[in-house]
Write a protein that holds these residues in place. Sequence first.
Motif, PDB file in Angstrom:
ATOM      1  N   ASN A  13       0.831  -1.213   0.000  1.00 54.05           N
ATOM      2  CA  ASN A  13       0.000   0.000   0.000  1.00 54.05           C
ATOM      3  C   ASN A  13       0.861   1.258   0.000  1.00 54.05           C
ATOM      4  N   GLU A  14       1.903   1.258   0.824  1.00 56.10           N
ATOM      5  CA  GLU A  14       2.781   2.425   0.889  1.00 56.10           C
ATOM      6  C   GLU A  14       3.503   2.648  -0.436  1.00 56.10           C
ATOM      7  N   VAL A  15       3.912   1.556  -1.070  1.00 57.04           N
ATOM      8  CA  VAL A  15       4.594   1.672  -2.366  1.00 57.04           C
ATOM      9  C   VAL A  15       3.631   2.247  -3.400  1.00 57.04           C
ATOM     10  N   CYS A  16       2.405   1.725  -3.437  1.00 56.59           N
ATOM     11  CA  CYS A  16       1.399   2.246  -4.378  1.00 56.59           C
ATOM     12  C   CYS A  16       1.155   3.732  -4.129  1.00 56.59           C
ATOM     13  N   ALA A  17       0.992   4.091  -2.864  1.00 55.53           N
ATOM     14  CA  ALA A  17       0.737   5.495  -2.530  1.00 55.53           C
ATOM     15  C   ALA A  17       1.900   6.374  -2.975  1.00 55.53           C
ATOM     16  N   ALA A  18       3.121   5.918  -2.776  1.00 52.79           N
ATOM     17  CA  ALA A  18       4.294   6.700  -3.175  1.00 52.79           C
ATOM     18  C   ALA A  18       4.368   6.853  -4.693  1.00 52.79           C
ATOM     19  N   ILE A  19       4.089   5.774  -5.422  1.00 54.31           N
ATOM     20  CA  ILE A  19       4.124   5.846  -6.882  1.00 54.31           C
ATOM     21  C   ILE A  19       3.068   6.822  -7.394  1.00 54.31           C
ATOM     22  N   VAL A  20       1.853   6.696  -6.881  1.00 49.13           N
ATOM     23  CA  VAL A  20       0.774   7.593  -7.311  1.00 49.13           C
ATOM     24  C   VAL A  20       1.119   9.036  -6.956  1.00 49.13           C
ATOM     25  N   ALA A  21       1.608   9.254  -5.741  1.00 51.98           N
ATOM     26  CA  ALA A  21       1.963  10.621  -5.324  1.00 51.98           C
ATOM     27  C   ALA A  21       3.047  11.202  -6.229  1.00 51.98           C
ATOM     28  N   GLY A  22       4.006  10.380  -6.623  1.00 52.52           N
ATOM     29  CA  GLY A  22       5.052  10.846  -7.524  1.00 52.52           C
ATOM     30  C   GLY A  22       4.498  11.263  -8.874  1.00 52.52           C
ATOM     31  N   TYR A  23       3.622  10.443  -9.420  1.00 50.49           N
ATOM     32  CA  TYR A  23       3.014  10.803 -10.708  1.00 50.49           C
ATOM     33  C   TYR A  23       2.175  12.075 -10.593  1.00 50.49           C
ATOM     34  N   VAL A  24       1.410  12.172  -9.531  1.00 49.16           N
ATOM     35  CA  VAL A  24       0.578  13.364  -9.337  1.00 49.16           C
ATOM     36  C   VAL A  24       1.463  14.599  -9.179  1.00 49.16           C
ATOM     37  N   HIS A  25       2.534  14.466  -8.408  1.00 43.08           N
ATOM     38  CA  HIS A  25       3.452  15.589  -8.196  1.00 43.08           C
ATOM     39  C   HIS A  25       4.011  16.095  -9.530  1.00 43.08           C
ATOM     40  N   ASN A  26       4.221  15.200 -10.460  1.00 42.76           N
ATOM     41  CA  ASN A  26       4.753  15.562 -11.777  1.00 42.76           C
ATOM     42  C   ASN A  26       3.659  15.790 -12.814  1.00 42.76           C
ATOM     43  N   TYR A  27       2.429  15.888 -12.352  1.00 35.81           N
ATOM     44  CA  TYR A  27       1.275  16.139 -13.223  1.00 35.81           C
ATOM     45  C   TYR A  27       1.109  15.063 -14.294  1.00 35.81           C
ATOM     46  N   GLU A  28       1.458  13.847 -13.970  1.00 41.36           N
ATOM     47  CA  GLU A  28       1.283  12.716 -14.872  1.00 41.36           C
ATOM     48  C   GLU A  28       0.084  11.905 -14.361  1.00 41.36           C
ATOM     49  N   PHE A  29      -1.098  12.370 -14.714  1.00 40.57           N
ATOM     50  CA  PHE A  29      -2.305  11.812 -14.128  1.00 40.57           C
ATOM     51  C   PHE A  29      -2.741  10.491 -14.751  1.00 40.57           C
ATOM     52  N   ASP A  30      -2.485  10.281 -16.025  1.00 38.34           N
ATOM     53  CA  ASP A  30      -2.868   9.000 -16.634  1.00 38.34           C
ATOM     54  C   ASP A  30      -2.210   7.816 -15.934  1.00 38.34           C
ATOM     55  N   PRO A  31      -0.873   7.821 -15.753  1.00 34.73           N
ATOM     56  CA  PRO A  31      -0.282   6.690 -15.035  1.00 34.73           C
ATOM     57  C   PRO A  31      -0.738   6.625 -13.573  1.00 34.73           C
ATOM     58  N   ALA A  32      -0.962   7.793 -12.958  1.00 39.92           N
ATOM     59  CA  ALA A  32      -1.437   7.798 -11.568  1.00 39.92           C
ATOM     60  C   ALA A  32      -2.774   7.077 -11.469  1.00 39.92           C
ATOM     61  N   PHE A  33      -3.676   7.384 -12.390  1.00 41.21           N
ATOM     62  CA  PHE A  33      -4.985   6.734 -12.359  1.00 41.21           C
ATOM     63  C   PHE A  33      -4.888   5.243 -12.693  1.00 41.21           C
ATOM     64  N   ARG A  34      -3.953   4.865 -13.553  1.00 44.77           N
ATOM     65  CA  ARG A  34      -3.761   3.439 -13.845  1.00 44.77           C
ATOM     66  C   ARG A  34      -3.306   2.686 -12.591  1.00 44.77           C
ATOM     67  N   TYR A  35      -2.371   3.276 -11.845  1.00 43.34           N
ATOM     68  CA  TYR A  35      -1.924   2.638 -10.600  1.00 43.34           C
ATOM     69  C   TYR A  35      -3.062   2.578  -9.579  1.00 43.34           C
ATOM     70  N   LEU A  36      -3.851   3.637  -9.512  1.00 44.56           N
ATOM     71  CA  LEU A  36      -4.983   3.633  -8.580  1.00 44.56           C
ATOM     72  C   LEU A  36      -5.980   2.537  -8.935  1.00 44.56           C
ATOM     73  N   GLU A  37      -6.239   2.346 -10.215  1.00 40.67           N
ATOM     74  CA  GLU A  37      -7.151   1.275 -10.644  1.00 40.67           C
ATOM     75  C   GLU A  37      -6.598  -0.092 -10.270  1.00 40.67           C
ATOM     76  N   ALA A  38      -5.303  -0.312 -10.512  1.00 43.57           N
ATOM     77  CA  ALA A  38      -4.683  -1.598 -10.172  1.00 43.57           C
ATOM     78  C   ALA A  38      -4.689  -1.809  -8.664  1.00 43.57           C
ATOM     79  N   TRP A  39      -4.394  -0.761  -7.917  1.00 48.27           N
ATOM     80  CA  TRP A  39      -4.382  -0.818  -6.460  1.00 48.27           C
ATOM     81  C   TRP A  39      -5.770  -1.214  -5.944  1.00 48.27           C
ATOM     82  N   GLU A  40      -6.783  -0.539  -6.463  1.00 40.82           N
ATOM     83  CA  GLU A  40      -8.164  -0.835  -6.051  1.00 40.82           C
ATOM     84  C   GLU A  40      -8.559  -2.268  -6.428  1.00 40.82           C
TER      85      GLU A  40
END
Length: 176
Positions: A13-40
Amino acid sequence: MPQLLRRDATDLNEVCAAIVAGYVHNYEFDPAFRYLEAWEKDFPEDPEPHIMRARIRQSWHNVREAERELRQALALRPTWRGLPQMLAQVLTEQNRMEEAAEVLSQVARQQPDDNHLQLAWADCLIRTGRIPEAKTLFERLESSEPTSVELLFGLGRIDLWEGQTERGLEIGRAHV
């Protein structure tokens, strides 16, 4: 980071959160949402993907979608600290003050020692015109948080609402 995503990882969970936060921080929302979907998908009982999606949606001012995500998170974990306040904020942004006040009242009654929560509830009460209830809350909080900016601001708003501008100014001056 993606190499850390192993099924046997204890901190997945922490790894997923860190990856998503990194993508969001860099305004890369498509990969962030893909990770969120896989996480869910991998952890359907975890509210965090919904919370992260809600924060992104809210930052985009897509409050209806943020509300939907927060309600899903609450359904999964109603006791998750801070979720009711997040939902109340989203409802407030939609000018649905009565609903926000109701959400906060439920959780505030369960957590009477959480002053920040009590202040948020009192603020919602002022916004809905329920001044006597807000005043009672603020007076109770005054003994434990006499210099709280939110408390003083709330008391000042009540004074203004009641036409007591001089008293409101005195309270403000005494604590500046």
